[in-house]
Enzyme design. Structure first.
Site, PDB file in Angstrom:
ATOM      1  N   CYS A 136       3.318  -2.134   1.671  1.00  0.00           N
ATOM      2  CA  CYS A 136       2.667  -1.591   2.878  1.00  0.00           C
ATOM      3  C   CYS A 136       3.402  -1.920   4.161  1.00  0.00           C
ATOM      4  CB  CYS A 136       1.212  -2.006   2.994  1.00  0.00           C
ATOM      5  SG  CYS A 136       0.754  -3.356   1.967  1.00  0.00           S
TER       6      CYS A 136
ATOM      7  N   GLU B 260      -2.491   0.640  -5.845  1.00  0.00           N
ATOM      8  CA  GLU B 260      -1.540  -0.439  -6.081  1.00  0.00           C
ATOM      9  C   GLU B 260      -2.070  -1.402  -7.148  1.00  0.00           C
ATOM     10  OE1 GLU B 260      -0.024  -1.761  -2.345  1.00  0.00           O
ATOM     11  OE2 GLU B 260       1.059  -3.434  -3.209  1.00  0.00           O
TER      12      GLU B 260
ATOM     13  N   GLU C  57      -1.643   0.239 -10.402  1.00  0.00           N
ATOM     14  CA  GLU C  57      -0.229   0.139 -10.772  1.00  0.00           C
ATOM     15  C   GLU C  57       0.075  -1.256 -11.324  1.00  0.00           C
ATOM     16  OE1 GLU C  57       2.460   1.002  -7.556  1.00  0.00           O
ATOM     17  OE2 GLU C  57       4.187   0.282  -8.683  1.00  0.00           O
TER      18      GLU C  57
ATOM     19  N   SER D 120       5.982  -1.796  -5.384  1.00  0.00           N
ATOM     20  CA  SER D 120       4.930  -0.843  -5.728  1.00  0.00           C
ATOM     21  C   SER D 120       5.295   0.542  -5.199  1.00  0.00           C
ATOM     22  CB  SER D 120       3.606  -1.295  -5.120  1.00  0.00           C
ATOM     23  OG  SER D 120       2.697  -0.221  -5.149  1.00  0.00           O
TER      24      SER D 120
ATOM     25  N   GLU E  12       9.018   4.542   9.630  1.00  0.00           N
ATOM     26  CA  GLU E  12       8.447   4.950   8.350  1.00  0.00           C
ATOM     27  C   GLU E  12       7.963   6.400   8.385  1.00  0.00           C
ATOM     28  OE1 GLU E  12       4.703   3.177   7.221  1.00  0.00           O
ATOM     29  OE2 GLU E  12       5.285   3.093   5.113  1.00  0.00           O
TER      30      GLU E  12
ATOM     31  N   GLU F 200      11.292  11.506   3.173  1.00  0.00           N
ATOM     32  CA  GLU F 200      10.448  11.712   1.993  1.00  0.00           C
ATOM     33  C   GLU F 200       8.955  11.695   2.327  1.00  0.00           C
ATOM     34  OE1 GLU F 200      12.428   9.164   2.611  1.00  0.00           O
ATOM     35  OE2 GLU F 200      11.600   7.254   1.920  1.00  0.00           O
TER      36      GLU F 200
ATOM     37  N   CYS G 236       0.457  -8.271   9.796  1.00  0.00           N
ATOM     38  CA  CYS G 236       0.445  -7.219  10.813  1.00  0.00           C
ATOM     39  C   CYS G 236      -0.087  -7.707  12.157  1.00  0.00           C
ATOM     40  CB  CYS G 236      -0.419  -6.061  10.365  1.00  0.00           C
ATOM     41  SG  CYS G 236       0.064  -5.451   8.763  1.00  0.00           S
TER      42      CYS G 236
ATOM     43  N   LYS H 204       6.603   1.254  11.765  1.00  0.00           N
ATOM     44  CA  LYS H 204       5.840   2.445  11.358  1.00  0.00           C
ATOM     45  C   LYS H 204       6.424   3.701  11.992  1.00  0.00           C
ATOM     46  CE  LYS H 204       2.691   0.500   8.771  1.00  0.00           C
ATOM     47  NZ  LYS H 204       2.619   0.841   7.347  1.00  0.00           N
TER      48      LYS H 204
END
Ligand SMILES: Cc1cc2nc3c(=O)[nH]c(=O)nc-3n(C[C@H](O)[C@H](O)[C@H](O)COP(=O)(O)O)c2cc1C
Ligand code: SF4
Ligand code: SF4
Ligand code: SF4
Ligand code: SF4
Lengths: 625, 397
Positions: free
Chosen positions: A317, A290, A293, A337, A379, A384, A548, A376
């Protein structure tokens, strides 16, 4: 607290509660004044994180001279009053309110996720509910909504305190839940009564953490994980994120902020996981990917005038945040990102790099992730997220689910011996650890970027490498950092991407941090209006309050004190890494550097890392058919 | 048909449009509020809060913006007097609102009109347009520099609870019609968080009338604590249902004589949320110090089954509760279930007592007036007609 804070400029009002006298700042509620006096008043719809609603009426008290009872959570003291918190009228009223709730409550405590941690159950005991005076349903009234990957909704257990609605609307500004119907048909519902899996819910689970009952729970996958553990043909690995270890002790009666990192490693092996890995390894990897990037974006935009990679760059994230921006600001997806979250990077690495290295057929690997997060679960099921050729992560377990598995194994976590994580990913850096707190990703990224650019230790600029300005609990933070005039050589790992640092020396890097999607919305609206956040280069957003550590999969209850205690534990662990001579910066993580040598040979943002470690997003919009 | 529903001489007929407004604007806002106070008038919407006091509270608030709201939601079963006032004397209501604007320092008035009264809207809009032409509304109203009071109409959406002033304000703001926590009261923080005065249609019309006839005149009528005249909506088992004007303090007996309802078994005073008065107590006074009402009087003849009455009212509340607070949302359903058990003779005395205690909790622990008053009819019927409702015991438990 309110009392002292405003004492200087507000009139102090005398108040007598249950015979005890005190003075409070005008506007203090009866509930706050009682707390100040050490008097407990029961509450249900009240939650410290949320604005008051005054609907459950369990906190009613009697004010001398008033015929009706008043809800103590909403009643502001503006003139001298005498209050009784437990007169016969009050006690009868509270019992009636509980009786009425139970007359509609269908659920059995012993099979309920909230057994022993349920505010309704506690009050039933406190107020001596020994029969159902106004009846009790024999059959469920509502169907249980299991449509979401993350959240299970059982309205049969709902007492309509509306904490979830306020959480979702005010705290998170998602508005997936609302009050529907009227009269005795009033209920908590969704837009057009659609299943939760089909509305704008971002799976953050914040509603679960504030639900007083078992009406909202995280989808429980422990049985599936047990099946995998018990299947001898499966190699079951677990990666553990940094936030759960700072909180799981609470499930075993420890004070918030007691870290259980090393004890948990032993417990996980005891439970039956074949390998225990540290998600921080991929947190470090995330920082490299990241951060690279970001450097690329800056270089392209500022030097090459290429606008294909817009600024500011947003972190990616937090899957709750990702779904939020997909729904509410899809036009900004190009700013997110492309780096996957640490969980998903790890998933892809386990079923490729790790499988290859250890000669295991990836189809036999069951990859579990211990996360503080309910999003999560969604996710890892995104279609994908299968770049390894298999579903990269099979199960996302919450801190609460894991605590349950540990208990089921007969283990008292605090009694476990300490042990380390398994190789080849080993122990990560302190930067990975602080990912758990709001501002942590930003701090980790800045540590690495500063060292990349200057070639010097961050400690030269910030004591102990603690970049204090980006820390804290303020909802939206804007910080400027100066890049020194003296720059170093471009590190080998990214030499193929930028030729030198001359273009950035002496520049001011502007960064933003937001936690809770309600705050994210403020930042996004500011960007749209061309405010100061639109000038940022990099913005960290976490869907949950505190980051988190306040995730929707963390132990219940939650409040600011608890979140701050967890944050303290996390920053202490980062410090301890330094004191023990371990790496504190992502780019110093040996295992990460080895991965770039052995596996991702084209370096960060290279071809293979793009295939495995990066992703793209789905514009969803606010309305779903 | 509407004209026919007016049954006796109504004082409003004697007052010309703008007469009260002109008189009120002659004096200072403070003096105007004093007049209102001296008249002793209390809110005609049901709760009976002293109007002068409410105006004084709202006037005392410092704010760049204030609102005057006319509560024309008229949702209480059995009341229709506000409709009749609007049909016949809308100007008096608007005069009263403008006077309120002048007194408290507001330049915006809003009429919250019951959805079922949409048919009145055109007429009211015409009246407002007419008033603007005559500079009875709008900039420099009646030639008074800086007094720019205007009124617009907002249509309700058909929920009874939206007649409760804070729920009404929520609805005006486009939110779910639900009562707010109080304090703060609308006088301090109402529509859009600004000081807001909410009064009933009739209250405004009386203010305009008092400006013409004087506060002493008003005070001289009615009783000490319930001064003046009031409009009543009479329905049920009577010879001449309709709208009547009576002085406050009239006894139930007198009233029944006037409307042709003698020999009634009971009278429901104050609509569904009011009290059921049995014939033995017909000497009671209709006034704030005895049985209060917003104007709804429903007369029950000897043939009426009071359990049907209670069932009907509770069905209404079960639906019309806004559903936010526990005692009202669930309590009304429990009372209704109890009434149905009584009808089948299946309610034990013990359970009936439990329900009465629950009803008392609803009265004191509910968040707004709806839940606080919804058990009234049930409780008074159980109290006065226990024998009748308990007579059906074929399957007593
Ligand atoms: C459930 C409920 C419904 C109400 N409906 C009305 C109504 O339709 N019209 C009205 O004027 N007041 C109604 N009220 C009373 C209002 O809350 C408020 O007290 C009144 O509008 C104030 O005006 P007044 O002082 O002039 O009576 C209602 C109150 C409750 C609790
Ligand atoms: S929600 Fe609470 S009271 Fe209800 S079944 Fe679960 S533990 Fe028991
Ligand atoms: S999980 Fe988050 S977004 Fe979904 S309903 Fe709960 S609070 Fe709202
Ligand atoms: S689901 Fe939970 S938080 Fe939401 S209203 Fe029901 S009990 Fe309260
Ligand atoms: S008393 Fe009834 S109408 Fe009033 S707030 Fe409570 S639920 Fe709503």
């Amino acid at each position: 607290m309110t009392q002292q804070a405003t004492a200087a400029n507000t009139e102090m009002i005398p108040v007598t509660i249950d015979g005890k006298e005190t003075r409070v700042a005008s506007g203090t509620t009866i509930l706050e004044a009682a707390k100040h006096l050490g008097i407990r008043i029961p509450t249900l719809c009240y939650h410290e994180d949320l604005c008051v609603e005054g609907v459950c009426r369990i906190c009613v008290v009697e004010i001398e001279g008033m015929w009706t009872l008043q809800a103590s959570c909403t009643y502001p003291i503006t003139q001298a009053i005498t209050v009784k918190t437990h007169s016969p009228k009050v006690r009868k009223a509270r019992r009636h309110i509980l009786d009425l709730m139970f007359s509609e409550h269908y659920g059995e405590c012993y099979s309920c996720a909230r057994n022993n941690n349920c505010e309704l159950q506690n009050l039933a005991q406190e107020y001596g509910v020994d029969e159902y005076r106004f009846g009790h349903p024999d059959l469920p009234i509502f169907n249980i909504d299991k449509s979401s990957f993350a959240i299970t909704r059982d309205n049969n257990k709902c007492i309509q305190c509306r904490r979830c609605v306020r959480t979702c609307a005010e705290f998170q500004e998602v508005k997936a839940l609302e009050n529907v119907g009227r009269g005795n048909k009033t209920a908590i519902g969704t837009f057009l009564d659609k299943p939760l899996g089909e509305v704008v819910c971002i799976n953050c689970g914040q509603c679960i953490n504030r639900c007083p009952t078992g009406a909202l729970t995280a989808k429980d996958q422990t049985d599936l994980v047990w099946d995998a553990i018990e299947d001898p043909t499966k190699h079951v690995v677990i990666q553990t994120a940094p936030a759960p270890r700072a909180a799981i002790g609470e499930e075993f009666g420890l004070e918030p902020g007691t870290p259980m990192t090393w004890e948990m490693n032993s417990a996980l092996r005891e439970v039956g996981f074949n390998k225990v890995f540290d998600t921080n390894f991929t947190a470090d990897l995330t920082i490299i990917e990241e951060g690279t990037e970001l450097i690329l974006r800056l270089y392209k935009t500022l030097v090459q005038g290429d606008t294909s990679m817009p600024l500011p760059q947003f972190t990616s994230c937090s899957p709750g945040w990702v779904k939020y921006i997909e729904h509410f600001y899809p036009e900004y997806l190009g700013n997110v990102s492309s780096a996957k979250s640490p969980q998903q990077m790890f998933g892809a690495m386990i079923k490729t790099y790790y499988a290859e290295k250890n000669n295991i057929d990836p189809k036999d690997i069951v990859s579990v992730a211990l996360m503080p997060c309910t999003a999560k679960k969604f996710e890892c099921n995104r279609p994908e997220m299968a770049d390894s050729g298999h579903q990269d992560v099979d199960f996302g377990l919450t801190t609460r689910e894991l605590a349950k598995m540990i208990r089921e194994s007969g283990i008292n976590l605090p009694d476990m011996p300490k042990s380390d994580f398994d190789s080849p990913f080993g122990t990560a850096s302190g930067s990975g650890v602080i990912f758990a707190a709001t501002g942590g990703v930003m701090e980790a990224a800045l540590r690495s970027v500063l060292e990349f650019v200057t070639g010097k230790q961050v400690e030269n600029f910030y004591d102990h490498a603690d970049i204090i300005p980006v820390r804290g609990f303020e909802g939206c933070r804007y910080v400027e950092l100066k890049i020194p005039e003296e720059v170093g050589p471009v590190p080998a790992i990214i030499q193929h991407l930028v030729p030198d640092w001359n273009w950035i020396k002496g520049a001011t890097v502007k960064v933003g941090v937001a936690h809770g999607t309600g705050n994210a919305r403020k930042v996004m609206e500011d960007i749209k209006a061309g405010g100061k956040f639109s000038e940022c280069h990099f913005i960290e957003v976490m869907a949950c309050p505190g980051g988190c550590l306040g995730g929707g999969g963390q132990p219940i209850p939650t409040n600011l004190d608890i979140r701050e205690a967890r944050a303290k534990a996390i920053y202490a662990e980062d410090r301890a890494y330094g004191e023990a001579g371990k790496a504190r910066k992502s780019h110093e993580n040996e295992a990460v550097l080895k991965v770039y040598q052995e596996f991702l040979k084209e370096g960060p943002c290279g071809h293979l890392s793009h295939k495995l470690l990066h992703t793209d997003y789905t514009p969803r919009g606010k309305y779903i058919d | 048909m509407i004209q026919e529903s007016i049954r006796n001489q109504i004082t409003f007929s004697q007052i010309a449009a703008a007469e009260g407004l002109k008189a009120g604007l002659q004096i200072t806002p403070e003096a105007l509020i004093d007049q209102v106070r001296e008249s002793g008038i209390r809110g005609r919407g049901g709760a009976g809060f002293p109007t002068g006091l409410k105006w004084a509270f709202t006037a005392a608030e410092k704010s760049d913006k204030k609102y005057v709201i006319c509560n024309a939601d008229e949702g209480e079963p059995g009341t229709f007097k506000d409709r009749v006032i609007f049909e016949n004397w809308a100007d008096l209501v608007f005069d009263g609102m403008a006077l309120a604007g002048y007194a408290i320092g507001a330049d915006e008035g809003i009429v919250y009109l019951r959805a079922e009264y949409t048919f009145l809207r055109e007429k009211l809009e015409k009246c407002l347009a007419e008033r603007r032409k005559k500079v009875l509304l709008g900039e420099n109203c009646l030639g008074m520099k800086g007094f720019n009071f205007d009124i617009h109409i907002h249509m309700g959406s058909g929920a009874y609870v939206c007649g409760e002033e804070t729920a009404l304000i929520e609805a005006l703001e486009g939110k779910r019609g639900e009562a707010r926590n109080r304090p703060p009261f609308p006088a301090a923080s109402g529509y859009l968080g600004k000081p807001t005065l909410v009064n009933n249609v009739e209250t405004f019309a009386w203010i305009a009338t008092i400006m013409v006839k004087g506060s002493d005149w008003f005070r001289g009528l009615g009783t000490e604590k319930s001064s003046g005249l009031k409009l009543f909506s009479i329905s049920g088992d009577v010879e001449s249902p309709g709208v009547y004007e009576f002085p406050m303090g009239i006894s139930v007996n007198q009233l029944l004589t006037e409307v042709g309802g003698r020999g009634a078994k009971a009278v429901q005073i104050g609509g569904a949320s009011g009290t059921c008065v049995p014939s033995a107590e017909f000497d009671r006074a209709i006034a704030y110090e005895d049985v209060a009402t917003g104007g709804s009087i429903i007369v029950f003849g000897q043939q009426r089954d009071l359990l049907d009455v209670a069932e009907n009212f509770l069905e209404f509340f079960e639906d019309e509760s806004c559903g936010q607070c526990t005692p009202c949302r669930i309590g009304n359903s429990k009372l209704l279930e109890g009434v149905r058990l009584l009808k089948k003779g299946e309610c034990s005395a013990k359970y009936l007592n439990e329900l009465c205690k629950l009803a008392e909790t609803m009265q004191i622990a509910s968040k707004c007036g709806l839940g606080q008053s919804s058990p009234n009819a049930f409780l008074s019927i159980v109290k006065h007609f226990r024998k009748e409702i308990f007579n059906r015991e074929p399957v007593a438990v």
